[in-house]
Design a protein around this motif. Structure first.
Motif, PDB file in Angstrom:
ATOM      1  N   UNK A   6       0.840  -1.205   0.000  1.00 52.91           N
ATOM      2  CA  UNK A   6       0.000   0.000   0.000  1.00 52.91           C
ATOM      3  C   UNK A   6       0.872   1.251   0.000  1.00 52.91           C
ATOM      4  N   UNK A   7       0.386   2.316  -0.616  1.00 58.73           N
ATOM      5  CA  UNK A   7       1.156   3.552  -0.684  1.00 58.73           C
ATOM      6  C   UNK A   7       1.455   4.114   0.701  1.00 58.73           C
ATOM      7  N   UNK A   8       0.500   3.967   1.636  1.00 61.24           N
ATOM      8  CA  UNK A   8       0.714   4.557   2.957  1.00 61.24           C
ATOM      9  C   UNK A   8       1.798   3.826   3.758  1.00 61.24           C
ATOM     10  N   UNK A   9       2.224   2.677   3.275  1.00 65.22           N
ATOM     11  CA  UNK A   9       3.297   1.949   3.962  1.00 65.22           C
ATOM     12  C   UNK A   9       4.659   2.592   3.714  1.00 65.22           C
ATOM     13  N   UNK A  10       4.844   3.172   2.526  1.00 61.94           N
ATOM     14  CA  UNK A  10       6.138   3.799   2.215  1.00 61.94           C
ATOM     15  C   UNK A  10       6.068   5.325   2.289  1.00 61.94           C
ATOM     16  N   UNK A  11       4.866   5.890   2.116  1.00 60.25           N
ATOM     17  CA  UNK A  11       4.725   7.338   2.164  1.00 60.25           C
ATOM     18  C   UNK A  11       5.264   8.021   0.917  1.00 60.25           C
ATOM     19  N   UNK A  12       5.027   9.333   0.826  1.00 63.28           N
ATOM     20  CA  UNK A  12       5.426  10.089  -0.368  1.00 63.28           C
ATOM     21  C   UNK A  12       6.933  10.031  -0.589  1.00 63.28           C
ATOM     22  N   UNK A  13       7.699  10.256   0.485  1.00 59.48           N
ATOM     23  CA  UNK A  13       9.150  10.334   0.302  1.00 59.48           C
ATOM     24  C   UNK A  13       9.754   8.964   0.053  1.00 59.48           C
ATOM     25  N   UNK A  14       9.166   7.947   0.642  1.00 59.20           N
ATOM     26  CA  UNK A  14       9.628   6.594   0.347  1.00 59.20           C
ATOM     27  C   UNK A  14       9.378   6.226  -1.105  1.00 59.20           C
ATOM     28  N   UNK A  96       7.802  15.213 -13.966  1.00 59.17           N
ATOM     29  CA  UNK A  96       6.564  14.429 -13.918  1.00 59.17           C
ATOM     30  C   UNK A  96       5.831  14.670 -12.607  1.00 59.17           C
ATOM     31  N   UNK A  97       4.564  15.061 -12.695  1.00 56.45           N
ATOM     32  CA  UNK A  97       3.709  15.159 -11.518  1.00 56.45           C
ATOM     33  C   UNK A  97       2.534  14.208 -11.684  1.00 56.45           C
ATOM     34  N   UNK A  98       2.222  13.481 -10.608  1.00 52.12           N
ATOM     35  CA  UNK A  98       1.092  12.556 -10.660  1.00 52.12           C
ATOM     36  C   UNK A  98       0.185  12.766  -9.455  1.00 52.12           C
ATOM     37  N   UNK A  99      -1.096  12.594  -9.703  1.00 49.45           N
ATOM     38  CA  UNK A  99      -2.100  12.599  -8.646  1.00 49.45           C
ATOM     39  C   UNK A  99      -2.719  11.211  -8.623  1.00 49.45           C
ATOM     40  N   UNK A 100      -2.635  10.525  -7.480  1.00 50.52           N
ATOM     41  CA  UNK A 100      -2.990   9.104  -7.409  1.00 50.52           C
ATOM     42  C   UNK A 100      -3.994   8.821  -6.301  1.00 50.52           C
ATOM     43  N   UNK A 101      -4.946   7.939  -6.610  1.00 51.78           N
ATOM     44  CA  UNK A 101      -5.948   7.528  -5.642  1.00 51.78           C
ATOM     45  C   UNK A 101      -5.466   6.380  -4.770  1.00 51.78           C
ATOM     46  N   UNK A 128      13.938  14.466 -14.217  1.00 56.29           N
ATOM     47  CA  UNK A 128      14.720  15.196 -13.225  1.00 56.29           C
ATOM     48  C   UNK A 128      13.920  15.653 -12.012  1.00 56.29           C
ATOM     49  N   UNK A 129      12.639  15.331 -11.929  1.00 55.58           N
ATOM     50  CA  UNK A 129      11.876  15.749 -10.755  1.00 55.58           C
ATOM     51  C   UNK A 129      10.390  15.725 -11.027  1.00 55.58           C
ATOM     52  N   UNK A 130       9.635  16.313 -10.077  1.00 56.97           N
ATOM     53  CA  UNK A 130       8.187  16.352 -10.211  1.00 56.97           C
ATOM     54  C   UNK A 130       7.509  16.444  -8.873  1.00 56.97           C
ATOM     55  N   UNK A 131       6.294  15.934  -8.808  1.00 58.49           N
ATOM     56  CA  UNK A 131       5.501  16.011  -7.581  1.00 58.49           C
ATOM     57  C   UNK A 131       4.540  14.833  -7.547  1.00 58.49           C
ATOM     58  N   UNK A 132       4.209  14.393  -6.354  1.00 53.75           N
ATOM     59  CA  UNK A 132       3.181  13.370  -6.168  1.00 53.75           C
ATOM     60  C   UNK A 132       2.183  13.886  -5.147  1.00 53.75           C
ATOM     61  N   UNK A 133       0.905  13.636  -5.409  1.00 48.30           N
ATOM     62  CA  UNK A 133      -0.120  14.064  -4.478  1.00 48.30           C
ATOM     63  C   UNK A 133      -1.275  13.079  -4.511  1.00 48.30           C
ATOM     64  N   UNK A 134      -2.081  13.110  -3.453  1.00 49.41           N
ATOM     65  CA  UNK A 134      -3.235  12.217  -3.370  1.00 49.41           C
ATOM     66  C   UNK A 134      -4.367  12.723  -4.253  1.00 49.41           C
ATOM     67  N   UNK A 135      -5.221  11.793  -4.665  1.00 47.91           N
ATOM     68  CA  UNK A 135      -6.383  12.133  -5.475  1.00 47.91           C
ATOM     69  C   UNK A 135      -7.597  11.405  -4.930  1.00 47.91           C
ATOM     70  N   UNK A 136      -8.717  12.076  -4.937  1.00 47.57           N
ATOM     71  CA  UNK A 136      -9.964  11.425  -4.547  1.00 47.57           C
ATOM     72  C   UNK A 136     -10.633  10.769  -5.737  1.00 47.57           C
ATOM     73  N   UNK A 137     -10.041  10.959  -6.900  1.00 42.55           N
ATOM     74  CA  UNK A 137     -10.552  10.336  -8.110  1.00 42.55           C
ATOM     75  C   UNK A 137      -9.549   9.349  -8.662  1.00 42.55           C
ATOM     76  N   UNK A 140      -4.014  11.044 -12.530  1.00 42.96           N
ATOM     77  CA  UNK A 140      -3.704  12.158 -13.418  1.00 42.96           C
ATOM     78  C   UNK A 140      -2.191  12.279 -13.528  1.00 42.96           C
ATOM     79  N   UNK A 141      -1.717  12.424 -14.746  1.00 47.50           N
ATOM     80  CA  UNK A 141      -0.279  12.560 -15.001  1.00 47.50           C
ATOM     81  C   UNK A 141      -0.053  13.871 -15.735  1.00 47.50           C
ATOM     82  N   UNK A 142       0.834  14.697 -15.202  1.00 48.09           N
ATOM     83  CA  UNK A 142       1.219  15.915 -15.900  1.00 48.09           C
ATOM     84  C   UNK A 142       2.730  15.906 -16.109  1.00 48.09           C
TER      85      UNK A 142
END
Length: 342
Positions: A6-14, A96-101, A128-137, A140-142
């Motif tokens: 599960x994503x919450x096991x490693x967290x964003x930085x993991x 790369x930025x992604x929003x993930x459920x 070379x970088x990007x962002x990851x965030x939670x999504x309620x849907x 999404x990849x930007x």
């Protein structure tokens, strides 16, 4: 079967650390990649930097019912590289930025990034970088892509003039018909989940839809031939729509000859199976990510025998409009009937 994390096991930085460990930098202009507050890029002297960004949204641009995550990742990079190619530039880096459920596991996201890694390797691009965030849907990849071009050599949409030849790379309509196959099989599966999709007969059009390639090879070949396009665009929304974009930006009209439009035999066969007009598929299908460009008449002899470039028409005076010329010689006004974003 391997364990699912599960994503919450490693967290964003993991998660970021796991992704970072799969990335190998290739570009001399990349000074600092993933792991800091910003990437550091040092463009070469006498070069301009080009920047483009594209967003892919689940349910709008892709359907995970039939799109493997690795293919989604590859395609997300390829469509951005295609925009850089359409400027006559060489891609160098992406962000790369992604929003993930919550339904996505760590392994699923790693599969997505594996597709991106393969594309970066194919196009010699650094992530070379990007962002990851939670999504309620959904997902999404930007992606923001950067590239370099010799100073003053970027090709815009606005440089064409009357009598310039109109050229297109590869063949058209395949991606659209690949989507028709996938949608048909999805509907059959939804009606009866025991149904196995019939996909083995359609490798070419499915490849065109699920894993398109940006035509950087043509950009390099044009440079080798000493041919500089006067205008250029990539075909994401359909040939008719993109031709009209070039005409509007350049202040010209266009004549495109239906008998010159390139279509592959497997695409033609699928069009016949679906009882669809192949010309319509080529004009309005979209997502082929081939290059549409114009060149001076003087470039004709250099391109006329190229195996992967087809001369499909020529630019004309704006007052004459933009038309498809049928085999019978009748002009039919081009209309942008491809993908509509809103």
């Amino acid at each position: 079967m391997s364990d699912i994390t599960p994503l919450d096991k490693v967290g964003e930085f993991g998660l970021i650390h796991r992704i970072q460990n799969t990335i190998t930098l290739q570009q001399p202009s990349t000074v600092l990649g993933i792991g800091d507050d910003a990437a550091v890029i040092a463009p070469a002297a006498n070069h301009d930097v080009v920047v483009s960004t594209d967003m892919l949204v689940e349910g709008v641009h892709f359907d995970l019912t039939f799109c493997p995550l690795k293919h989604v990742g590859y395609k997300a990079v390829a469509v951005n590289v295609s925009d850089i190619a359409a400027m006559n530039a060489t891609p160098t880096q992406i962000v790369v930025s992604i929003s993930i459920g919550a339904r996505f596991s760590v392994e699923a996201i790693e599969e997505l990034y594996e597709g991106m890694r393969l594309a970066c390797e194919a196009y010699n691009v650094d992530l070379v970088g990007g962002d990851t965030t939670a999504s309620r849907g959904g997902l999404t990849i930007n992606i923001t892509a950067l590239g370099q071009v010799e100073h003053g050599k970027a090709v815009r949409r606005s440089g064409a003039g009357p009598n310039d030849l109109i050229c297109v790379t590869g063949d058209l309509g395949g991606a659209f018909l690949g989507l028709q196959v996938l949608e048909r099989e999805k509907q059959a599966w939804q009606a009866d989940p025991e149904t196995q999709p019939e996909l083995s007969k359609y490798p070419y059009v499915l490849q065109r839809q699920l894993r398109p390639e940006a035509r950087m090879d043509i950009i390099h070949e044009l440079r080798d031939l000493g041919v500089v396009p006067t205008s250029m665009i990539d075909i994401s929304d359909g040939l008719a729509s993109e031709t009209l974009h070039l005409c509007q930006a350049s202040g010209t009209g266009a004549r495109i000859f239906s008998e010159n439009l390139p279509i592959a035999n497997p695409t033609l066969e699928v069009a016949e199976e679906f009882n669809l007009d192949p010309i319509m598929c080529m004009l309005n299908g979209g997502e082929d990510y081939e290059l549409l460009f114009t060149v001076p008449l003087s470039a004709h002899d250099k391109l006329k025998n190229h195996p992967d470039i087809t001369i499909i028409g020529h630019m004309i005076d704006k007052s004459e409009g933009a038309n498809l010329i049928t085999k019978a010689g009748q002009p039919v006004p081009l209309r942008a009937q491809g993908w509509q974003h809103f």
